[in-house]
Design an enzyme around this catalytic site. Sequence first.
Site, short mmCIF file in Angstrom:
data_model
loop_
_atom_site.label_atom_id
_atom_site.label_comp_id
_atom_site.label_asym_id
_atom_site.label_seq_id
_atom_site.Cartn_x
_atom_site.Cartn_y
_atom_site.Cartn_z
CG ASP A 85 -2.07 0.97 1.08
OD1 ASP A 85 -3.22 0.52 0.98
OD2 ASP A 85 -1.81 2.20 1.05
N GLY A 105 -16.07 2.33 3.77
CA GLY A 105 -14.88 3.16 3.61
C GLY A 105 -14.05 2.82 2.38
CG HIS A 150 -8.65 -3.14 -2.14
ND1 HIS A 150 -9.58 -2.43 -2.88
CD2 HIS A 150 -8.48 -2.43 -0.98
CE1 HIS A 150 -9.95 -1.36 -2.20
NE2 HIS A 150 -9.30 -1.33 -1.05
CG HIS A 163 -6.75 -2.89 3.28
ND1 HIS A 163 -6.04 -1.73 3.05
CD2 HIS A 163 -7.98 -2.68 2.74
CE1 HIS A 163 -6.81 -0.85 2.41
NE2 HIS A 163 -7.99 -1.41 2.22
P1 AMP Z 1 -9.79 1.32 0.45
O1 AMP Z 1 -9.97 2.60 1.21
O2 AMP Z 1 -10.13 0.09 1.21
O3 AMP Z 1 -10.48 1.38 -0.89
O4 AMP Z 1 -8.25 1.18 0.19
C1 AMP Z 1 -7.58 1.67 -0.92
C2 AMP Z 1 -6.12 1.60 -0.60
O5 AMP Z 1 -5.40 1.73 -1.80
C3 AMP Z 1 -5.64 2.69 0.35
O6 AMP Z 1 -5.07 2.10 1.50
C4 AMP Z 1 -4.61 3.44 -0.49
O7 AMP Z 1 -3.52 3.88 0.28
C5 AMP Z 1 -4.22 2.41 -1.50
N1 AMP Z 1 -3.69 2.93 -2.74
C6 AMP Z 1 -4.23 3.89 -3.51
N2 AMP Z 1 -3.48 4.08 -4.61
C7 AMP Z 1 -2.44 3.21 -4.53
C8 AMP Z 1 -1.32 2.93 -5.36
N3 AMP Z 1 -1.10 3.58 -6.51
N4 AMP Z 1 -0.45 1.97 -4.96
C9 AMP Z 1 -0.66 1.31 -3.80
N5 AMP Z 1 -1.70 1.52 -3.00
C10 AMP Z 1 -2.58 2.47 -3.34
#
Ligand code: AMP
Length: 115
Positions: free
Chosen positions: A32, A94, A101, A103
């Site tokens: 992330d 959220g 995805h 986490h």
């Molecule tokens: P969510 O809020 O569950 O949709 O999580 C999206 C996640 O994607 C967040 O933790 C962001 O920090 C992560 N994220 C967004 N853009 C990127 C990227 N280009 N590379 C890696 N992680 C990302």
Amino acid sequence: MTTEETIFSKIIRREIPADIVYEDELALAFKDVHPQAPVHILVIPKKALAKLSDAKPEDQALLGHLLLIVKRVAQEAGLTNGYRVVINTGDDGGQTVHHMHLHILGGRQMLWPPG
Ligand code: AMP
């Protein structure tokens, strides 16, 4: 509902860089970009499934596959003392990136309840 164009589909197609830690024909795992813990890795299906609540019965094997990748990636990241797996789903969940995805968060004590 599926979505074709998100930042994660660009990562899958290598159009934007990511720190990829695992890949197979069905899934990708990468760090992330805004880590919320010492270890923060995202596991995604390559299929453009927008969110968990869009999953269908035919996605059963894929969803199980993603969980086994979580186990493998967490082990390889050295998370021997445990970790948390989170799937933010939809607005109240959220979710900000509309490509499903998981986490993986670890390397510190997680708190409960989450915010
Ligand atoms: P969510 O809020 O569950 O949709 O999580 C999206 C996640 O994607 C967040 O933790 C962001 O920090 C992560 N994220 C967004 N853009 C990127 C990227 N280009 N590379 C890696 N992680 C990302």
